[in-house]
Design an enzyme around this catalytic site. Structure first.
Site, PDB file in Angstrom:
ATOM      1  N   LYS A 125      -4.784  33.658 -16.394  1.00  0.00           N
ATOM      2  CA  LYS A 125      -4.080  34.445 -15.514  1.00  0.00           C
ATOM      3  C   LYS A 125      -4.780  36.130 -15.295  1.00  0.00           C
ATOM      4  O   LYS A 125      -4.960  36.551 -14.357  1.00  0.00           O
ATOM      5  CB  LYS A 125      -2.662  34.647 -15.512  1.00  0.00           C
ATOM      6  N   LYS A 208      -4.006  21.010 -12.972  1.00  0.00           N
ATOM      7  CA  LYS A 208      -2.456  20.841 -12.787  1.00  0.00           C
ATOM      8  C   LYS A 208      -2.083  21.059 -11.400  1.00  0.00           C
ATOM      9  O   LYS A 208      -2.439  21.960 -10.830  1.00  0.00           O
ATOM     10  CB  LYS A 208      -1.907  21.158 -13.875  1.00  0.00           C
ATOM     11  N   LYS A 211       1.768  26.048  -8.381  1.00  0.00           N
ATOM     12  CA  LYS A 211       2.458  26.758  -7.226  1.00  0.00           C
ATOM     13  C   LYS A 211       1.161  27.704  -6.615  1.00  0.00           C
ATOM     14  O   LYS A 211       1.360  28.030  -5.673  1.00  0.00           O
ATOM     15  CB  LYS A 211       3.383  27.754  -7.683  1.00  0.00           C
TER      16      LYS A 211
HETATM   17  P1  TYM Z   1       7.092  27.569 -14.936  1.00  0.00           P
HETATM   18  O1  TYM Z   1       7.876  28.095 -14.074  1.00  0.00           O
HETATM   19  O2  TYM Z   1       5.461  27.605 -14.694  1.00  0.00           O
HETATM   20  O3  TYM Z   1       7.173  25.885 -14.827  1.00  0.00           O
HETATM   21  C1  TYM Z   1       8.585  25.384 -14.989  1.00  0.00           C
HETATM   22  C2  TYM Z   1       8.453  24.037 -15.604  1.00  0.00           C
HETATM   23  O4  TYM Z   1       7.864  23.179 -14.860  1.00  0.00           O
HETATM   24  C3  TYM Z   1       6.793  22.567 -15.713  1.00  0.00           C
HETATM   25  N1  TYM Z   1       5.691  22.156 -15.131  1.00  0.00           N
HETATM   26  C4  TYM Z   1       4.968  21.076 -14.962  1.00  0.00           C
HETATM   27  N2  TYM Z   1       5.326  20.032 -15.374  1.00  0.00           N
HETATM   28  C5  TYM Z   1       4.284  18.923 -15.261  1.00  0.00           C
HETATM   29  N3  TYM Z   1       3.315  19.055 -14.350  1.00  0.00           N
HETATM   30  C6  TYM Z   1       2.990  20.000 -13.679  1.00  0.00           C
HETATM   31  N4  TYM Z   1       2.003  20.136 -12.908  1.00  0.00           N
HETATM   32  C7  TYM Z   1       3.866  21.465 -14.174  1.00  0.00           C
HETATM   33  N5  TYM Z   1       3.846  22.591 -13.652  1.00  0.00           N
HETATM   34  C8  TYM Z   1       4.745  23.305 -14.223  1.00  0.00           C
HETATM   35  C9  TYM Z   1       6.385  23.580 -16.818  1.00  0.00           C
HETATM   36  O5  TYM Z   1       5.951  23.086 -18.064  1.00  0.00           O
HETATM   37  C10 TYM Z   1       7.768  24.071 -16.995  1.00  0.00           C
HETATM   38  O6  TYM Z   1       8.639  23.265 -17.809  1.00  0.00           O
HETATM   39  N6  TYM Z   1       6.789  30.141 -18.980  1.00  0.00           N
HETATM   40  C11 TYM Z   1       7.638  29.175 -18.262  1.00  0.00           C
HETATM   41  C12 TYM Z   1       8.981  29.518 -18.015  1.00  0.00           C
HETATM   42  C13 TYM Z   1       9.697  29.963 -19.071  1.00  0.00           C
HETATM   43  C14 TYM Z   1      10.392  29.121 -20.104  1.00  0.00           C
HETATM   44  C15 TYM Z   1      11.094  30.012 -20.961  1.00  0.00           C
HETATM   45  C16 TYM Z   1      10.286  27.834 -20.342  1.00  0.00           C
HETATM   46  C17 TYM Z   1      10.338  31.268 -19.467  1.00  0.00           C
HETATM   47  N7  TYM Z   1      11.016  31.389 -20.563  1.00  0.00           N
HETATM   48  C18 TYM Z   1      11.711  29.421 -22.162  1.00  0.00           C
HETATM   49  C19 TYM Z   1      11.172  27.232 -21.417  1.00  0.00           C
HETATM   50  C20 TYM Z   1      11.597  27.949 -22.371  1.00  0.00           C
HETATM   51  C21 TYM Z   1       6.852  28.969 -16.889  1.00  0.00           C
HETATM   52  O7  TYM Z   1       6.106  29.708 -16.437  1.00  0.00           O
HETATM   53  O8  TYM Z   1       7.348  27.721 -16.636  1.00  0.00           O
END
Ligand code: TYM
Length: 346
Positions: A125, A208, A211
């Site tokens: 990022k 992957k 968004k």
């Molecule tokens: P974020 O918002 O990018 O994604 C949310 C959840 O979706 C999953 N995900 C995917 N799974 C499969 N294939 C994909 N292409 C894909 N894209 C996204 C992510 O693995 C996630 O489970 N840092 C985290 C948010 C967060 C969090 C936490 C998660 C903040 N604090 C504490 C767990 C525990 C994030 O940016 O997810």
């Protein structure tokens, strides 16, 4: 010094699930299959579950205030429409529970710069422009550790891309326990399971689904209508070969593998089952079956989301009451953390 092995540390904690999703941009199929659908399954197994719209994480990169507000409500609608029941699970947005940011500060003083600098998400990022990235983006994983540990969560369901952050969460818990000679924080288990832990872009099987991909054709948004979903699947990149007759035949065919995995996750079956039923089919036959399945599974969610979005005040009420319940768990854990660290409490 803490002598106890991680498993013994964890046995002292009640099983509790925590996970979070950033309210930035639209929810997509990767979020649904990798996270939301599995959250609903976990809730239905009766484990106490806490789910958070991580708005403090979202602002580590620029968010238009009106867009952030809309995305937070839309994400809450996405949780509920995917089967999360706000009466059984706790649903809230992170900024309404100040204990997250407070514990994150304490963890900023536990985590090491070197640990943060090695995070691939930070490198991706911030890229070559790290000087211009926010300090929050660098500290992002310490806030994530705080999200989880402020509830003493033992299990965190996520997609594959969050694995490294969860390892860092374990490192922070272990260092805290070691430095202060306590068994206070659990060594959290990541739960990365199922056929869709890494849903790939529909335009490039090596990236992957995300968004932030500039091409909207690369992902299926949870708000896409039936026609758009079908078009995106029809146009998904594939190779000219038919589907193989066994799973080994997917080797070196990332786009084909991705569509098989998506099918399996949507149909609640295994990739083996999909190959058994569709092996030998041309994509001209398989893609319409996948499109029908995707529309059948996603259309009810998207229409419920639209309906919930008609009443933003009700969504805000749900998030507010979730935050109150979350604080009841988080506040005593934070308080005890302050005491362990030697802060005077009046
Ligand atoms: P974020 O918002 O990018 O994604 C949310 C959840 O979706 C999953 N995900 C995917 N799974 C499969 N294939 C994909 N292409 C894909 N894209 C996204 C992510 O693995 C996630 O489970 N840092 C985290 C948010 C967060 C969090 C936490 C998660 C903040 N604090 C504490 C767990 C525990 C994030 O940016 O997810």
């Amino acid at each position: 010094m803490a002598e106890t092995a991680p498993d013994d540390v964890n046995s002292a904690f009640t099983p509790r699930v925590f996970s979070g999703i950033q309210p930035s941009g639209h929810l997509h199929l990767g979020n649904y299959l990798g996270a939301l659908k599995r959250f609903a399954e976990t809730q239905n197994r009766g484990v106490q579950s806490i789910y958070c719209m991580v708005d403090l994480h979202a602002i580590t990169v620029w968010q238009e205030p009106a867009d952030l507000r809309h995305a937070t409500r839309e994400l809450a609608a996405g949780f509920i429409a995917s089967g999360l029941d706000p009466a059984r699970s706790i649903l809230f947005n992170q900024s309404q529970v100040p204990e997250h940011a407070q514990l994150a500060w304490l963890f900023n003083c536990v985590a090491r710069m070197g640990w943060m600098g090695r995070m691939t998400q930070w490198k991706d990022k911030a890229g070559k422009n790290a000087e211009n990235a926010s300090l929050g983006l660098f500290a992002y994983p310490a806030l994530m550790a705080a999200d989880i540990l402020v509830y003493h969560a033992t299990h965190v369901p996520v997609g594959e891309d969050q694995k490294q952050h969860l390892e860092l969460t374990r490192d922070i818990a272990a260092k805290f326990n070691h430095d202060y000679g306590v068994d206070f924080f659990p060594i959290t288990e990541p739960v990365i399971e199922g056929a869709a832990t890494r849903v790939m872009s529909l335009r490039d099987g090596s990236k992957k689904m995300s968004k932030s991909d500039p091409s909207d054709m690369s992902r299926i948004n949870m708000t896409d209508d039936a026609e758009t979903i079908a078009k995106k699947i029809r146009k998904a990149k594939t190779d000219p070969e038919p589907l193989p007759m066994d799973l080994d035949g997917l080797e070196g065919r990332p786009e084909a593998r991705n569509l098989v995995n998506i099918y399996a996750a949507l149909a609640d079956c295994t990739p083996e089952d999909v190959i058994r039923d569709h092996g030998g089919q041309q994509f001209g036959t398989f893609k319409p079956s996948l499109a029908d399945l995707a529309v059948a599974k996603l259309a009810p969610i998207s229409s419920e989301m639209q309906q919930l979005m008609q009443d933003p005040a009700e969504i805000d009420r749900i998030l507010g009451s979730g935050a109150e319940r979350a604080r009841e768990i988080a506040a005593p854990i934070l308080e005890r953390t302050f005491e362990i660290m030697g802060m005077v409490r009046g």
